[in-house]
Motif scaffolding. Sequence first.
Motif, PDB file in Angstrom:
ATOM      1  N   THR A 508       0.844  -1.208   0.000  1.00 43.49           N
ATOM      2  CA  THR A 508       0.000   0.000   0.000  1.00 43.49           C
ATOM      3  C   THR A 508       0.873   1.250   0.000  1.00 43.49           C
ATOM      4  OG1 THR A 508      -1.719  -1.172   1.227  1.00 43.49           O
ATOM      5  CG2 THR A 508      -1.806   1.227   1.241  1.00 43.49           C
ATOM      6  N   ALA A 509       1.952   1.245   0.845  1.00 39.59           N
ATOM      7  CA  ALA A 509       2.857   2.400   0.912  1.00 39.59           C
ATOM      8  C   ALA A 509       3.572   2.587  -0.411  1.00 39.59           C
ATOM      9  CB  ALA A 509       3.845   2.210   2.058  1.00 39.59           C
ATOM     10  N   THR A 510       3.960   1.455  -1.007  1.00 40.36           N
ATOM     11  CA  THR A 510       4.667   1.536  -2.300  1.00 40.36           C
ATOM     12  C   THR A 510       3.766   2.137  -3.371  1.00 40.36           C
ATOM     13  OG1 THR A 510       5.968  -0.423  -1.723  1.00 40.36           O
ATOM     14  CG2 THR A 510       5.858   0.186  -4.052  1.00 40.36           C
ATOM     15  N   LEU A 511       2.505   1.654  -3.441  1.00 34.81           N
ATOM     16  CA  LEU A 511       1.573   2.187  -4.456  1.00 34.81           C
ATOM     17  C   LEU A 511       1.318   3.668  -4.273  1.00 34.81           C
ATOM     18  CD1 LEU A 511      -1.024  -0.706  -4.685  1.00 34.81           C
ATOM     19  CD2 LEU A 511       0.470   0.102  -6.520  1.00 34.81           C
ATOM     20  N   LEU A 512       1.294   4.123  -3.011  1.00 30.51           N
ATOM     21  CA  LEU A 512       1.036   5.536  -2.748  1.00 30.51           C
ATOM     22  C   LEU A 512       2.290   6.389  -2.800  1.00 30.51           C
ATOM     23  CD1 LEU A 512      -1.504   5.185   0.195  1.00 30.51           C
ATOM     24  CD2 LEU A 512      -2.013   5.787  -2.183  1.00 30.51           C
ATOM     25  N   GLY A 513       3.437   5.706  -2.885  1.00 33.02           N
ATOM     26  CA  GLY A 513       4.692   6.450  -2.983  1.00 33.02           C
ATOM     27  C   GLY A 513       5.088   7.091  -1.680  1.00 33.02           C
ATOM     28  N   ILE A 514       4.756   6.470  -0.539  1.00 34.26           N
ATOM     29  CA  ILE A 514       5.098   7.017   0.766  1.00 34.26           C
ATOM     30  C   ILE A 514       5.753   5.921   1.595  1.00 34.26           C
ATOM     31  CG2 ILE A 514       3.245   8.735   0.741  1.00 34.26           C
ATOM     32  CD1 ILE A 514       1.606   6.864   2.466  1.00 34.26           C
ATOM     33  N   SER A 515       6.340   6.315   2.730  1.00 31.55           N
ATOM     34  CA  SER A 515       6.996   5.354   3.612  1.00 31.55           C
ATOM     35  C   SER A 515       5.971   4.673   4.493  1.00 31.55           C
ATOM     36  CB  SER A 515       8.035   6.076   4.485  1.00 31.55           C
ATOM     37  OG  SER A 515       7.368   6.979   5.362  1.00 31.55           O
ATOM     38  N   PRO A 516       6.270   3.519   5.070  1.00 30.86           N
ATOM     39  CA  PRO A 516       5.340   2.837   5.994  1.00 30.86           C
ATOM     40  C   PRO A 516       4.943   3.725   7.164  1.00 30.86           C
ATOM     41  CG  PRO A 516       7.040   1.306   5.309  1.00 30.86           C
ATOM     42  CD  PRO A 516       7.460   2.628   4.755  1.00 30.86           C
ATOM     43  N   GLU A 517       5.918   4.554   7.667  1.00 33.07           N
ATOM     44  CA  GLU A 517       5.580   5.455   8.767  1.00 33.07           C
ATOM     45  C   GLU A 517       4.540   6.487   8.341  1.00 33.07           C
ATOM     46  OE1 GLU A 517       5.416   6.956  12.459  1.00 33.07           O
ATOM     47  OE2 GLU A 517       6.497   5.147  11.829  1.00 33.07           O
ATOM     48  N   SER A 518       4.741   7.026   7.134  1.00 31.50           N
ATOM     49  CA  SER A 518       3.766   7.996   6.609  1.00 31.50           C
ATOM     50  C   SER A 518       2.401   7.339   6.409  1.00 31.50           C
ATOM     51  CB  SER A 518       4.251   8.581   5.279  1.00 31.50           C
ATOM     52  OG  SER A 518       5.439   9.285   5.465  1.00 31.50           O
ATOM     53  N   LEU A 519       2.412   6.041   6.055  1.00 29.17           N
ATOM     54  CA  LEU A 519       1.149   5.317   5.880  1.00 29.17           C
ATOM     55  C   LEU A 519       0.380   5.235   7.192  1.00 29.17           C
ATOM     56  CD1 LEU A 519      -0.764   3.631   4.144  1.00 29.17           C
ATOM     57  CD2 LEU A 519       0.616   1.609   4.741  1.00 29.17           C
ATOM     58  N   ARG A 520       1.122   4.988   8.304  1.00 32.45           N
ATOM     59  CA  ARG A 520       0.452   4.905   9.605  1.00 32.45           C
ATOM     60  C   ARG A 520      -0.165   6.260   9.984  1.00 32.45           C
ATOM     61  NH1 ARG A 520       4.827   1.458  10.715  1.00 32.45           N
ATOM     62  NH2 ARG A 520       6.072   3.155  11.590  1.00 32.45           N
ATOM     63  N   VAL A 521       0.596   7.316   9.700  1.00 36.80           N
ATOM     64  CA  VAL A 521       0.069   8.666  10.008  1.00 36.80           C
ATOM     65  C   VAL A 521      -1.185   8.939   9.161  1.00 36.80           C
ATOM     66  CG1 VAL A 521       0.529  11.142   9.889  1.00 36.80           C
ATOM     67  CG2 VAL A 521       2.313   9.561  10.698  1.00 36.80           C
ATOM     68  N   SER A 522      -1.165   8.571   7.888  1.00 35.27           N
ATOM     69  CA  SER A 522      -2.327   8.804   6.995  1.00 35.27           C
ATOM     70  C   SER A 522      -3.536   8.019   7.468  1.00 35.27           C
ATOM     71  CB  SER A 522      -1.969   8.396   5.560  1.00 35.27           C
ATOM     72  OG  SER A 522      -0.941   9.197   5.064  1.00 35.27           O
ATOM     73  N   ARG A 523      -3.316   6.786   7.915  1.00 32.60           N
ATOM     74  CA  ARG A 523      -4.428   5.978   8.420  1.00 32.60           C
ATOM     75  C   ARG A 523      -5.058   6.618   9.661  1.00 32.60           C
ATOM     76  NH1 ARG A 523      -4.576   0.189   7.189  1.00 32.60           N
ATOM     77  NH2 ARG A 523      -5.309  -0.101   9.311  1.00 32.60           N
ATOM     78  N   ARG A 525      -4.998   9.855  10.538  1.00 35.13           N
ATOM     79  CA  ARG A 525      -5.735  11.073  10.153  1.00 35.13           C
ATOM     80  C   ARG A 525      -7.072  10.727   9.480  1.00 35.13           C
ATOM     81  NH1 ARG A 525      -0.667  14.520   7.574  1.00 35.13           N
ATOM     82  NH2 ARG A 525       0.299  15.091   9.585  1.00 35.13           N
ATOM     83  N   LEU A 526      -7.020   9.692   8.653  1.00 41.97           N
ATOM     84  CA  LEU A 526      -8.243   9.279   7.948  1.00 41.97           C
ATOM     85  C   LEU A 526      -9.304   8.777   8.931  1.00 41.97           C
ATOM     86  CD1 LEU A 526      -9.448   9.040   5.166  1.00 41.97           C
ATOM     87  CD2 LEU A 526      -8.480   6.753   4.976  1.00 41.97           C
ATOM     88  N   LYS A 527      -8.878   8.114   9.969  1.00 41.64           N
ATOM     89  CA  LYS A 527      -9.820   7.619  10.987  1.00 41.64           C
ATOM     90  C   LYS A 527     -10.500   8.793  11.691  1.00 41.64           C
ATOM     91  CE  LYS A 527     -10.036   4.371  14.866  1.00 41.64           C
ATOM     92  NZ  LYS A 527      -9.255   3.457  15.720  1.00 41.64           N
ATOM     93  N   LYS A 528      -9.732   9.856  11.959  1.00 41.81           N
ATOM     94  CA  LYS A 528     -10.300  11.058  12.579  1.00 41.81           C
ATOM     95  C   LYS A 528     -11.318  11.724  11.648  1.00 41.81           C
ATOM     96  CE  LYS A 528      -8.068  11.257  16.528  1.00 41.81           C
ATOM     97  NZ  LYS A 528      -8.788  11.214  17.808  1.00 41.81           N
ATOM     98  N   LYS A 529     -10.990  11.831  10.368  1.00 37.96           N
ATOM     99  CA  LYS A 529     -11.904  12.455   9.400  1.00 37.96           C
ATOM    100  C   LYS A 529     -13.242  11.729   9.328  1.00 37.96           C
ATOM    101  CE  LYS A 529      -9.018  14.822   5.982  1.00 37.96           C
ATOM    102  NZ  LYS A 529      -8.647  14.879   4.564  1.00 37.96           N
ATOM    103  N   LEU A 530     -13.197  10.413   9.419  1.00 39.44           N
ATOM    104  CA  LEU A 530     -14.415   9.612   9.279  1.00 39.44           C
ATOM    105  C   LEU A 530     -15.146   9.429  10.616  1.00 39.44           C
ATOM    106  CD1 LEU A 530     -13.063   6.878   6.842  1.00 39.44           C
ATOM    107  CD2 LEU A 530     -14.681   8.712   6.306  1.00 39.44           C
ATOM    108  N   ASN A 531     -14.608  10.088  11.697  1.00 35.91           N
ATOM    109  CA  ASN A 531     -15.251  10.017  13.018  1.00 35.91           C
ATOM    110  C   ASN A 531     -15.428   8.574  13.489  1.00 35.91           C
ATOM    111  OD1 ASN A 531     -15.605  12.873  13.222  1.00 35.91           O
ATOM    112  ND2 ASN A 531     -17.357  12.675  11.815  1.00 35.91           N
ATOM    113  N   ILE A 532     -14.408   7.768  13.280  1.00 32.56           N
ATOM    114  CA  ILE A 532     -14.466   6.364  13.698  1.00 32.56           C
ATOM    115  C   ILE A 532     -14.035   6.282  15.158  1.00 32.56           C
ATOM    116  CG2 ILE A 532     -13.537   4.043  13.278  1.00 32.56           C
ATOM    117  CD1 ILE A 532     -13.069   4.936  10.383  1.00 32.56           C
ATOM    118  N   PRO A 533     -14.830   5.616  16.006  1.00 36.73           N
ATOM    119  CA  PRO A 533     -14.457   5.488  17.429  1.00 36.73           C
ATOM    120  C   PRO A 533     -13.091   4.836  17.580  1.00 36.73           C
ATOM    121  CG  PRO A 533     -16.721   4.776  17.077  1.00 36.73           C
ATOM    122  CD  PRO A 533     -16.134   4.969  15.723  1.00 36.73           C
ATOM    123  N   GLU A 534     -12.437   5.127  18.715  1.00 39.14           N
ATOM    124  CA  GLU A 534     -11.074   4.628  18.941  1.00 39.14           C
ATOM    125  C   GLU A 534     -11.041   3.099  19.059  1.00 39.14           C
ATOM    126  OE1 GLU A 534      -9.308   6.558  22.249  1.00 39.14           O
ATOM    127  OE2 GLU A 534      -9.354   8.566  21.335  1.00 39.14           O
TER     128      GLU A 534
END
Length: 548
Positions: A508-523, A525-534
Motif C-alpha cells: 500500500t505504501a509503495t503504491l502511494l509512494g510514501i513510507s510505511p511510517e507515513s502510511l500509519r500517520v495517513s491511516r 488522520r483518515l480515521k479522525k476524518k471519518l469520526n471512527i471510534p477509537e
Amino acid sequence: MSASKLFNFILFSLISLPAISFSQANQFRETLRHTEEISHEFPDSAFKLLKDLYPKVQKAEDIMSAGICLQQMGEVCFKLGHYAQSFDFYNQADQIFRKQNNKLLLARNLNGVGLVYYYNQQKQRAREQYNQALIIFSRLNNQEGLAQTYSRLGHLYEKEKKPDSAFVFQRMALAYISKTNRTNEIAKIYENIGSIHEDLARYDSAEYYFTKSLALYKQVNNQQACIEVINNLGDILRKTGKPAAALLKSREALKLSISKNDLYGKTSALRDISKAFNLLNRNDSAYYYLELSRDVSNVLYSTEGTRQTAFLQVLYDFEKKNREIKDLENISHTNSVITAATIIIIALLVILGWVIIGRQRLKLKDQKSLSEHKDRLYENEKKLMEIALENQRLQEENLTQLLNSKSAELSNHILNLVQKNQVLEELKNKLMNIIKDDKRDHKKHLQQIIHQINHSFSQEQYWKSFTGIFEQVHQSFFDNLKKHSEDLTANDIRLLSLLKLNLPPKDTATLLGISPESLRVSRYRLKKKLNIPENESLTSFIHSLKTV
C-alpha cells in the motif's frame, strides 16, 4: 322488456305525482292578488280567505302559491298585532322561497320578518333582515324593493335617534321609488321625511313634506293614510303656535275617520281637538272632547278585543284544521308508502327470481369456460416461469463471470503497479546513493532522473484506470464514504480503496509512494476524518460499508 326497464317503469309509475294545471295555478294567483288588496282595510276577511285557500293549494301541490299564502297570513297577523304567529308564518314562507330559489319573494319576505323584529324591539335583528333583502334586490335591480328596504332602514335609524342616517336612507328610497309609478309608496316616504323633520323641530320642512304626502294620498284616494297625515299637520300647527288652524285640521281628520269608521283615527282626532281647545283656553270644550276621546277609546278597546278574540278563534280553527290535514296526509302517505313498498317488493322478488335462474345458468357455463381458461393459463405461466428462471440463471452466470474477470483485472493492475513502483523505488535508492558520492559533475543529471521517478509515482492515468475498474467491482463504495465525510481528498480515497482490497501495508505504501511510517500517520488522520471510534479499526469500518 328487460328487468331493469321493467323495474324503472314500476318505480316511475309509483312516484309520479299529479301536476297542477296552468288554469288552476292562475286561479290561485288571482285569489292571492285579491287577498293582498283587501288585507289593508279588511285584514280579518283577508285572513279567512287565506285560511280557506291554503289547504287547496297544498292539495294541488302548488308550492309557490302555498308560500305566498303563508307570507300574506304573516302580514295579516302582523297588522293585527299577533307577532309570534306572524313570525311563524313568515318562517314557513322563507323555507319555501329558499327551496324554490325564488329570490324576489324571499327578499320581500325578509322585509316582513325585519318589521316583526323591529316591533319586538329587536332592532339589530331587523337590520340584518333588511340588509339581506337589500343584497337580493340590488342583484335583481328591483327598484321598488330597494325603495321599500331603504325606507324601512331610514325609519329604523329615525327611531334610534340617528336623523342623519335616517335622512340618507329615506332619500335613497325616494330616488328609487321615483322611477316607478307607486304613488302610495312615494307618499309614505314623504311622510317619513316629514316625521324626521318634526323630531328635529324643523316644523316648516315637516309641514312641507306632510303636505306633499297628503296630496299624493288624495290622488290615489288612500283615505286611511290621509287621516294620519292630517293629524300630523294638526300637530305641526299646534307646535308652531297656530291652535285655531290646528283645530280645523283635527276636525277634518275627525270627519274623515268617522266616514271611514276608523276608531284609531277618530280617537287621535278627538284628542288633538282637545289639545287645540286647551291652547285656545277653552278648557270646557277641551275637557268635552277629551272625554269623547276616552269614550271612543273604550269602544275601540272593546271592539278590538272582540275582533282579536274572533281572529284568535279563526287562527285556532286554522291550526286545528292544518293539524288534521297533516295527520290525514301522514296516514295517506303511510298507506301509499306501504302499498308502493308491497308492489315494489313483489316486483323485485319476480325480477330477482328471474335474475337468479339466469345467473345460475350463466354461472355453470362460465365455470366450465373459466376452468378451461385457468388450465391454459397455468400451462402458459409455467412455461413463462421456466423461461424466466433460465434467463435469470444465465444472467447470474454472466454477472459472476464479469465480476471474476474484473476482479482478476483489478488484481493484475494492482500487481503491475506494485512491481512498477518497486522498480522505481530501487532505482531511486540507487540514484540517491550516487548523489551521496562526491562526484559532483553527475549530481545535477542524477537529480533530474530522481525528479522524473518521483513524478511517475503521482501520475493520474494509472489511478483513473484503477478507479474505473474498482467502481465496477465495488459499486457505491465511494458514495457511501462521502456520506460519512465530505472532506475526503483524492489521496484519502486512494488509501481507502487499497485498504478495501486488503493489500499488505508495505505494498500500500509503495503504491502511494510514501513510507510505511507515513502510511500509519495517513491511516490515523483518515480515521479522525471519518469520526471512527477509537475502539474500532479503520479496516473493520471500511469492510462494513455496503458496496452494492
